[in-house]
Write a protein that holds these residues in place. Structure first.
Motif, short mmCIF file in Angstrom:
data_model
loop_
_atom_site.label_atom_id
_atom_site.label_comp_id
_atom_site.label_asym_id
_atom_site.label_seq_id
_atom_site.Cartn_x
_atom_site.Cartn_y
_atom_site.Cartn_z
N TYR A 177 -6.77 -3.29 -0.90
CA TYR A 177 -5.89 -4.06 -1.78
C TYR A 177 -6.51 -3.97 -3.16
O TYR A 177 -7.49 -4.65 -3.47
N LYS B 91 -0.58 -10.13 -0.66
CA LYS B 91 -1.06 -10.03 0.73
C LYS B 91 -1.42 -11.40 1.27
O LYS B 91 -1.05 -11.75 2.42
N ARG C 255 -3.62 -8.34 -3.93
CA ARG C 255 -4.36 -9.29 -3.10
C ARG C 255 -3.62 -10.62 -2.99
O ARG C 255 -3.59 -11.25 -1.92
#
Length: 233
Positions: free
Chosen positions: A210, A219, A216
């Motif tokens: 990522y 996610k 990030r």
């Protein structure tokens, strides 16, 4: 992964992230690099072996396997975007084009090189994905669909190639400072930094990267009750 003994093949190696992958691999001291592009004359980096490869053409994939039978690291970087919303007039044509390059191409190339990787001891495959594997960007909605499909392909290949010792890594990244995002006004990550992150992840045995704060954050929000993917971008 022992980069000193690595023989890498990078698709779309003539510009953007692909070119940065080549530079990062050279800095890591890899043994050999096949730099693939539709026009091998567009490869302008020294110390590499240019390779003609359009990932939508099975005959060129077969020729690449014959020419590069010592590969231990396959980086599926080549990709296109047609910039179409799902309800756009050209959406179906755009989606078909993007699927052929972004989904079918990496799958066909991995299937073709899987026996080579097995013969060389397993090796690894890297698939370039996107934060749009999880989000749908209206101005590039069909591209987003293709990257979601490539994420699924990546996860499936990881399972199916595990027994032959081939690692499969997916790279998720947002906007990078490349030709593809030249018209987008947003913070962009240096593609060379992204390439270095991928090599570090391969060295550490990880299977996903990522590469920036946005990726990030998205996610981390996927499992929320109102998942980050539901709002789009």
């Amino acid at each position: 992964m022992d980069f000193k003994n690595t023989v890498a093949l990078v698709t779309g190696a003539n510009r953007g992230l692909g070119k940065s992958f080549v530079k990062a691999l050279q800095a890591a001291g890899v043994k050999k690099i096949y730099a693939a592009a539709r026009d091998p004359a567009s490869i302008d980096l020294p110390g590499v072996t240019p390779l003609r490869l359009d990932v939508t053409k099975p005959d060129q994939i077969a020729a690449a396997v014959r020419a590069a039978g010592d590969v231990t690291l396959l980086i599926n970087n080549a990709g296109i975007t047609r910039g179409s919303p799902l309800m756009g007039e050209q959406a179906i044509a755009a989606l078909r084009d993007e699927f052929e390059t972004n989904v079918v191409g990496p799958l066909e190339l991995t299937r073709a090189f899987a026996p080579v990787l097995k013969e060389q001891g397993g090796g690894a495959v890297v698939n370039v994905l996107s934060v749009l594997s999880w989000l749908n960007l209206t101005g590039a909605a069909t591209y987003s669909v293709s990257k979601a499909a490539t994420w699924s392909v990546t996860n499936g290949l990881r399972q199916e190639l595990k027994d032959q010792g081939t690692a499969v890594l997916g790279l998720h990244v947002g906007f990078m400072d490349t030709d593809m995002t030249a018209g987008i006004d947003a913070p962009k990550t240096d593609p060379l930094d992204v390439a270095r992150q991928v090599l570090a992840a391969l060295a550490d045995g990880k299977d996903e990267v990522y590469a920036d704060d946005m990726t990030r954050a998205v996610k981390a929000g996927l499992s929320a009750e109102l998942g980050s993917y539901r709002g789009g971008v």
